[in-house]
Design an enzyme around this catalytic site. Sequence first.
Site, mmCIF file in Angstrom:
data_model
loop_
_atom_site.group_PDB
_atom_site.id
_atom_site.type_symbol
_atom_site.label_atom_id
_atom_site.label_comp_id
_atom_site.label_asym_id
_atom_site.label_seq_id
_atom_site.Cartn_x
_atom_site.Cartn_y
_atom_site.Cartn_z
ATOM 1 N N LYS A 1 0.879 -1.172 0.000
ATOM 2 C CA LYS A 1 0.000 0.000 0.000
ATOM 3 C C LYS A 1 0.917 1.223 0.000
ATOM 4 O O LYS A 1 1.414 1.639 1.025
ATOM 5 C CB LYS A 1 -0.884 -0.004 1.258
ATOM 6 C CG LYS A 1 -2.213 0.712 1.102
ATOM 7 C CD LYS A 1 -2.132 2.161 0.673
ATOM 8 C CE LYS A 1 -1.907 3.119 1.833
ATOM 9 N NZ LYS A 1 -1.748 4.524 1.399
ATOM 10 N N GLU B 1 9.744 1.676 10.791
ATOM 11 C CA GLU B 1 10.803 2.653 10.523
ATOM 12 C C GLU B 1 10.125 4.016 10.555
ATOM 13 O O GLU B 1 9.373 4.360 9.644
ATOM 14 C CB GLU B 1 11.435 2.331 9.156
ATOM 15 C CG GLU B 1 12.826 2.902 9.036
ATOM 16 C CD GLU B 1 12.796 4.335 8.581
ATOM 17 O OE1 GLU B 1 12.700 5.228 9.462
ATOM 18 O OE2 GLU B 1 12.865 4.572 7.381
ATOM 19 N N CYS C 1 13.737 10.419 6.235
ATOM 20 C CA CYS C 1 13.671 9.989 7.637
ATOM 21 C C CYS C 1 15.022 10.134 8.315
ATOM 22 O O CYS C 1 15.103 10.463 9.493
ATOM 23 C CB CYS C 1 13.169 8.559 7.732
ATOM 24 S SG CYS C 1 13.988 7.458 6.586
ATOM 25 N N GLU D 1 10.415 15.966 14.386
ATOM 26 C CA GLU D 1 10.762 15.784 12.973
ATOM 27 C C GLU D 1 9.944 16.785 12.153
ATOM 28 O O GLU D 1 8.721 16.678 12.070
ATOM 29 C CB GLU D 1 10.413 14.344 12.562
ATOM 30 C CG GLU D 1 10.826 14.001 11.162
ATOM 31 C CD GLU D 1 10.576 12.532 10.814
ATOM 32 O OE1 GLU D 1 9.441 12.057 10.999
ATOM 33 O OE2 GLU D 1 11.524 11.865 10.357
HETATM 34 P P1 NDP Z 1 1.986 8.742 7.710
HETATM 35 O O1 NDP Z 1 2.852 8.048 8.680
HETATM 36 O O2 NDP Z 1 0.589 9.002 8.117
HETATM 37 O O3 NDP Z 1 1.973 7.921 6.316
HETATM 38 C C1 NDP Z 1 2.882 6.901 5.976
HETATM 39 C C2 NDP Z 1 2.147 5.781 5.267
HETATM 40 O O4 NDP Z 1 1.168 5.227 6.141
HETATM 41 C C3 NDP Z 1 1.377 6.214 4.023
HETATM 42 O O5 NDP Z 1 1.358 5.168 3.086
HETATM 43 C C4 NDP Z 1 -0.015 6.424 4.573
HETATM 44 O O6 NDP Z 1 -0.997 6.381 3.570
HETATM 45 C C5 NDP Z 1 -0.124 5.271 5.529
HETATM 46 N N1 NDP Z 1 -1.120 5.422 6.592
HETATM 47 C C6 NDP Z 1 -1.666 6.557 7.097
HETATM 48 N N2 NDP Z 1 -2.565 6.265 8.069
HETATM 49 C C7 NDP Z 1 -2.588 4.912 8.175
HETATM 50 C C8 NDP Z 1 -3.302 3.994 9.003
HETATM 51 N N3 NDP Z 1 -4.189 4.418 9.918
HETATM 52 N N4 NDP Z 1 -3.063 2.672 8.849
HETATM 53 C C9 NDP Z 1 -2.166 2.229 7.942
HETATM 54 N N5 NDP Z 1 -1.473 3.049 7.122
HETATM 55 C C10 NDP Z 1 -1.678 4.375 7.246
HETATM 56 O O7 NDP Z 1 2.708 10.075 7.302
HETATM 57 P P2 NDP Z 1 2.118 11.415 6.678
HETATM 58 O O8 NDP Z 1 2.068 11.247 5.221
HETATM 59 O O9 NDP Z 1 0.842 11.843 7.324
HETATM 60 O O10 NDP Z 1 3.256 12.445 7.087
HETATM 61 C C11 NDP Z 1 3.232 12.995 8.397
HETATM 62 C C12 NDP Z 1 4.603 13.081 8.975
HETATM 63 O O11 NDP Z 1 5.137 11.771 9.071
HETATM 64 C C13 NDP Z 1 5.624 13.835 8.147
HETATM 65 O O12 NDP Z 1 5.564 15.203 8.392
HETATM 66 C C14 NDP Z 1 6.911 13.223 8.641
HETATM 67 O O13 NDP Z 1 7.312 13.858 9.815
HETATM 68 C C15 NDP Z 1 6.529 11.795 8.941
HETATM 69 N N6 NDP Z 1 6.915 10.868 7.856
HETATM 70 C C16 NDP Z 1 8.022 10.135 8.037
HETATM 71 C C17 NDP Z 1 8.459 9.292 7.050
HETATM 72 C C18 NDP Z 1 9.684 8.491 7.218
HETATM 73 O O14 NDP Z 1 10.269 8.028 6.225
HETATM 74 N N7 NDP Z 1 10.102 8.257 8.423
HETATM 75 C C19 NDP Z 1 7.762 9.176 5.765
HETATM 76 C C20 NDP Z 1 6.560 9.966 5.691
HETATM 77 C C21 NDP Z 1 6.181 10.781 6.709
HETATM 78 P P3 NDP Z 1 -1.547 7.761 2.894
HETATM 79 O O15 NDP Z 1 -0.379 8.671 2.757
HETATM 80 O O16 NDP Z 1 -2.085 7.308 1.601
HETATM 81 O O17 NDP Z 1 -2.579 8.307 3.825
#
Ligand code: NDP
Length: 483
Positions: free
Chosen positions: A177, A252, A286, A385
Amino acid sequence: MPSTPEQHLNFIANRSCAADGGETLPVIDPSDGEVFGSIARSRASDIDRAVRAARSAFDGDWGRVSAADRSRLLMRLAGLIDANREELAQLESRDTGKPITQGRADAAALSRYFEYYAGAADKLHGQTIPYQAGYTVFTVRQAHGVTGHIIPWNYPLQIFGRSVAAALATGNACVVKPAEDACLSVIRVARLAAEAGLPEGALNVVTGLGAEAGQALAEHPGVDHVSFTGSADTGRRVAQAAAQHHCPVTLELGGKSPQIVFEDADLQAALPVLVNAIIQNAGQTCSAGSRVLIQRGIHDSVMQSLAERFAALRAGPAQADLDLGPLVSRRQLQRVWDYLSDAHTSELTFAAQGSVVDSAPAGGFYQAPVLLERVPCGNRLFQEEIFGPVLVATPFEDEAEAIALANATRYGLVAGVWTRDGARQFRLAHAIRAGQVFINNYGAGGGVELPFGGVGASGHGREKGFEALYGFTSLKTVAIRHG
Ligand code: NDP
């Protein structure tokens, strides 16, 4: 006449298909804010279909493929990725907004992941264990079965490669996903995998919202392991959902990684790396080096050099291939603005700011890089972050204070240490709470070969390197009494 928006469908059992309800979500170009396509808005029924396809593959054709043949299939896929590298790079760059040079680096890393794990597929084995007389005891490493992969939007190709290549190499069948904000490249790679000869159901990609498709994948009782990369809060929700059916998870979850610069550091080497570690991918990494800790004796001169470099940085459209592109979405831009507004409220010093080029379309999601000075440890911008091009700098007195500041957040993903003192290099490598420590270099996760993952709020479990193969398998002990 406007061009017809591209439609990007789910890929289940080697076939492209719309979401059950036929719903779609728009695909937005972060460089100009315009819609240029659509993806499927999938829900629990679509996830269920993909999990069933993966289960059939695992119990059927895919489960019977030998390790050596898995290796050949993955190597063939690495070759197809290479052959289509420029297309993948262009797709990734448009979808995420990253400069095309970074898109190309990501596509190259993707093929390297498949190449590395193709080579490793037939080299993972168990052990024999001396036990009581009359017994032979051995261990076997077995695939979990169906693995779920929840991929974020910052490096879709790379994060897909690092978890899916290792999962397939060990014989799992995968349901992926990707993030709704950036998933086009991942769908394309799934089609290449079918072309490489992966049997039906071995690799499935289902797009949609996290709260719908993502949540459905994490809580699906047919999933045997979940690999999640994203925010700490969503990671907690995913782990809770998976725990309902005792499903193991690898998390992660990002970081607030420090780079520590001592007075005896080689500054010529350090300065460009300090800047690149925060502006790469517009800070949406990250393992970004998002805090720089500077020893007091060189603090002012290092800050001045950093400020000069920051002032020269330029953000612009992905295709302009400048120092950085736009952020991925309006939502992410707003998050970064909220932090910068806090910085103003708490009267932090803006030591320097780069620029956004005039030719950047007004609808794009641009933020010029920002360098903040003397940010106190208790400040939210030191602790959290930001996930944008914002570097916070903080002075320290001595080694003990450097270690205390490095370890003062809830995260522990990566750290960089710049010093010529050999004994100090070892002391810091031991004392810093992080999954990776780089001495006199900084790898933002490092190469494909280096195990990667965090402690604390940065998550648990390791991906990359040979270590990942252990995470995607479970160990079975077999004791035979033969007298
Ligand atoms: P999320 O952690 O919400 O999203 C990461 C992934 O999880 C996406 O594929 C998202 O899908 C999915 N997801 C969201 N909600 C759920 C759920 N309830 N159950 C299962 N999967 C879910 O990150 P955000 O996109 O909201 O970003 C917010 C913050 O997260 C950023 O500002 C950053 O600080 C951090 N982040 C960190 C990352 C890293 O590599 N460590 C990567 C991305 C974000 P979808 O996006 O389609 O909703």
